[in-house]
Design an enzyme around this catalytic site. Structure first.
Site, PDB file in Angstrom:
ATOM      1  N   LYS A  60       0.850  -1.197   0.000  1.00  6.97           N
ATOM      2  CA  LYS A  60       0.000   0.000   0.000  1.00  6.97           C
ATOM      3  C   LYS A  60       0.881   1.241   0.000  1.00  6.97           C
ATOM      4  O   LYS A  60       1.919   1.281   0.665  1.00  6.97           O
ATOM      5  CB  LYS A  60      -0.946   0.008   1.212  1.00  6.97           C
ATOM      6  CG  LYS A  60      -1.910   1.196   1.189  1.00  6.97           C
ATOM      7  CD  LYS A  60      -3.076   1.009   2.143  1.00  6.97           C
ATOM      8  CE  LYS A  60      -3.974   2.253   2.156  1.00  6.97           C
ATOM      9  NZ  LYS A  60      -4.604   2.541   0.836  1.00  6.97           N
ATOM     10  N   ASN A  84     -13.996   2.684  -2.213  1.00  8.61           N
ATOM     11  CA  ASN A  84     -13.202   2.932  -1.000  1.00  8.61           C
ATOM     12  C   ASN A  84     -12.771   4.375  -0.941  1.00  8.61           C
ATOM     13  O   ASN A  84     -12.582   5.039  -1.966  1.00  8.61           O
ATOM     14  CB  ASN A  84     -11.969   2.015  -0.950  1.00  8.61           C
ATOM     15  CG  ASN A  84     -10.736   2.665  -1.556  1.00  8.61           C
ATOM     16  OD1 ASN A  84     -10.048   3.439  -0.898  1.00  8.61           O
ATOM     17  ND2 ASN A  84     -10.488   2.380  -2.835  1.00  8.61           N
ATOM     18  N   ASN A 143       2.338   6.519  -6.884  1.00  9.87           N
ATOM     19  CA  ASN A 143       0.881   6.676  -6.934  1.00  9.87           C
ATOM     20  C   ASN A 143       0.530   8.133  -7.204  1.00  9.87           C
ATOM     21  O   ASN A 143       0.517   8.965  -6.297  1.00  9.87           O
ATOM     22  CB  ASN A 143       0.271   6.192  -5.615  1.00  9.87           C
ATOM     23  CG  ASN A 143      -1.257   6.175  -5.667  1.00  9.87           C
ATOM     24  OD1 ASN A 143      -1.860   6.665  -6.625  1.00  9.87           O
ATOM     25  ND2 ASN A 143      -1.867   5.635  -4.640  1.00  9.87           N
ATOM     26  N   CYS A 146      -4.453   8.759  -6.640  1.00 10.62           N
ATOM     27  CA  CYS A 146      -5.426   8.457  -5.588  1.00 10.62           C
ATOM     28  C   CYS A 146      -6.542   9.508  -5.600  1.00 10.62           C
ATOM     29  O   CYS A 146      -6.255  10.705  -5.496  1.00 10.62           O
ATOM     30  CB  CYS A 146      -4.761   8.433  -4.216  1.00 10.62           C
ATOM     31  SG  CYS A 146      -5.968   8.158  -2.888  1.00 10.62           S
ATOM     32  N   LYS A 180       1.686   5.039 -11.477  1.00 12.14           N
ATOM     33  CA  LYS A 180       0.293   4.563 -11.401  1.00 12.14           C
ATOM     34  C   LYS A 180      -0.639   5.707 -11.774  1.00 12.14           C
ATOM     35  O   LYS A 180      -0.717   6.725 -11.088  1.00 12.14           O
ATOM     36  CB  LYS A 180      -0.039   4.021 -10.010  1.00 12.14           C
ATOM     37  CG  LYS A 180      -1.432   3.375  -9.997  1.00 12.14           C
ATOM     38  CD  LYS A 180      -1.646   2.502  -8.793  1.00 12.14           C
ATOM     39  CE  LYS A 180      -3.004   1.815  -8.853  1.00 12.14           C
ATOM     40  NZ  LYS A 180      -3.230   0.930  -7.720  1.00 12.14           N
ATOM     41  N   GLY A 259      -7.447  -3.747 -12.649  1.00 17.92           N
ATOM     42  CA  GLY A 259      -8.849  -3.342 -12.676  1.00 17.92           C
ATOM     43  C   GLY A 259      -9.743  -4.541 -12.963  1.00 17.92           C
ATOM     44  O   GLY A 259      -9.799  -5.012 -14.097  1.00 17.92           O
ATOM     45  N   GLY A 281      -6.651  -6.868  -7.116  1.00 16.96           N
ATOM     46  CA  GLY A 281      -6.948  -6.002  -5.983  1.00 16.96           C
ATOM     47  C   GLY A 281      -8.226  -6.354  -5.276  1.00 16.96           C
ATOM     48  O   GLY A 281      -8.247  -7.113  -4.301  1.00 16.96           O
ATOM     49  N   THR A 282      -9.336  -5.844  -5.788  1.00 13.42           N
ATOM     50  CA  THR A 282     -10.625  -5.983  -5.105  1.00 13.42           C
ATOM     51  C   THR A 282     -10.988  -7.443  -4.831  1.00 13.42           C
ATOM     52  O   THR A 282     -11.591  -7.753  -3.798  1.00 13.42           O
ATOM     53  CB  THR A 282     -11.714  -5.296  -5.950  1.00 13.42           C
ATOM     54  OG1 THR A 282     -11.342  -3.923  -6.109  1.00 13.42           O
ATOM     55  CG2 THR A 282     -13.075  -5.388  -5.298  1.00 13.42           C
TER      56      THR A 282
HETATM   57  C1  SIN Z   1      -6.819   5.011  -0.534  1.00 12.23           C
HETATM   58  O1  SIN Z   1      -6.044   4.715   0.389  1.00 12.23           O
HETATM   59  O2  SIN Z   1      -7.667   5.913  -0.395  1.00 12.23           O
HETATM   60  C2  SIN Z   1      -6.757   4.292  -1.836  1.00 12.23           C
HETATM   61  C3  SIN Z   1      -5.483   4.526  -2.537  1.00 12.23           C
HETATM   62  C4  SIN Z   1      -5.616   4.885  -3.965  1.00 12.23           C
HETATM   63  O3  SIN Z   1      -6.729   4.889  -4.516  1.00 12.23           O
HETATM   64  O4  SIN Z   1      -4.612   5.170  -4.596  1.00 12.23           O
END
Ligand code: SIN
Length: 319
Positions: A60, A84, A143, A146, A180, A259, A281-282
């Site tokens: 993460k 999320n 990342n 987000c 990403k 995805g 992921g999900t």
């Molecule tokens: C999150 O922790 O809110 C998700 C991370 C992401 O979407 O990059």
């Protein structure tokens, strides 16, 4: 979950399959990884999957320091997926290196680190804290996409120049970088080109799609932060299209597809669209064994289809 060794002839008499692949300069033993944010910061999935058999554990995203994330509720089911707004809770890079990384390395896993930030300097600081990290951390996923930070106020991946500035800062880690990106923008090809030009060896396509669920009884958003990011099978066709379009426009840029990957077929679909590897992921929220099951599904699909090298599938849907 125990997986068959690479190259072993399967009991159903299909062909033996070489599962190895590369993402830029990074060689992976298998084309299936965990997706950042869905497998914790360490060895959380080790009780369910032999992490040494998958392509990599992508942790993460980590900030330059500890961060508590967004208010609860943070996750909610949606049709064919979930939404999320965790808000990037985490210990920060330095604490992760001390407290979490040793456990995941002890599983025999290959690790991909991930960082986030609100500003370019945050990425620089997080990246500097990764310098000299264990060589089994083979890449850094940056990342840029987000949707859950300050209501989506830091979506660097919607702008080529902002993306390039972050990646130049993140180079301080000294690791191969994967950018990403986001499918929430029609500029994803331009952003991917800018990311590659600024030093990213590959792009990860893509993060969650911005969404919201409202509880009609309370007449309020269900998530504590309001909006969030939608993931899971509902967005799989979006991921396939995004990977396909970037591959078509920028065939020289390696892609990691993510995805709605739930089985071998959905993983193979992303490989055919142009991904060199995929992330799960999900599906891991529903079943923590999913990443192992997807890898086994890819091997089974290839074996039955007579595909002896998984990397021969990459981009196969492009005429
Ligand atoms: C999150 O922790 O809110 C998700 C991370 C992401 O979407 O990059």
């Amino acid at each position: 979950m125990a997986l068959r060794r690479r190259g072993r002839r399967r009991p159903d008499a299909g062909v033996a399959v070489d599962l190895s692949t590369t993402v830029g300069s990074v060689a992976l033993k298998a084309p299936v990884m965990t997706a950042s944010g869905t497998a914790g910061h360490g060895d959380e999935l080790a009780a369910y999957v032999d992490l040494s058999t998958i392509g990599a554990v992508v942790v993460k995203s980590l900030g330059s320091g500890p961060w508590p994330g967004n208010p609860a509720p943070r996750v909610h089911p949606t049709p064919s997926g979930m939404i999320n707004s965790v808000g990037l809770q985490g210990p920060g890079v330095t604490a992760w290196r001390e407290r979490e990384l040793p456990a995941v390395l002890a599983t025999g896993a290959t690790v991909v680190a991930s960082i986030w930030g609100r500003h370019v300097d945050d990425f620089a600081s997080a990246a500097e804290q990764l310098a000299g990290v264990d060589e089994r951390v083979v890449a850094l996923e940056v990342n840029l996409s987000c949707p859950n930070l300050d209501g989506g106020a830091h979506l660097f991946a919607h702008d080529p120049d902002a993306t390039a500035a972050v990646l130049r800062a993140a180079a301080a880690a000294g690791l191969p970088m994967w950018a990403k990106l986001s499918a929430n923008t029609d500029r994803v090809v331009d952003v991917a080109a800018a990311a590659h030009e600024a030093g990213a060896e590959a792009v990860t396509l893509a993060n969650t799609l911005m969404g919201m669920v409202i509880d009609v009884d309370t007449r309020r958003p269900v998530l504590g932060a309001g909006g969030g990011g939608v993931s899971g099978p509902a967005i799989h066709p979006v991921a396939v299209r995004t990977v396909y379009d970037v591959r078509a426009a920028l065939p020289e840029v390696p892609i990691v597809g993510v995805g709605g990957v739930v089985d071998g077929r959905t993983a193979v679909e992303l490989l055919l669209a142009g991904a060199s590897a995929v992330q799960v992921g999900t599906a891991s929220f529903a079943d923590p064994r999913s990443v192992g099951a997807v890898l086994e599904g890819v091997e089974t699909w290839c074996s039955r289809a007579g595909v002896t090298r998984v990397r021969d599938l990459i981009g196969g849907a492009h005429g």
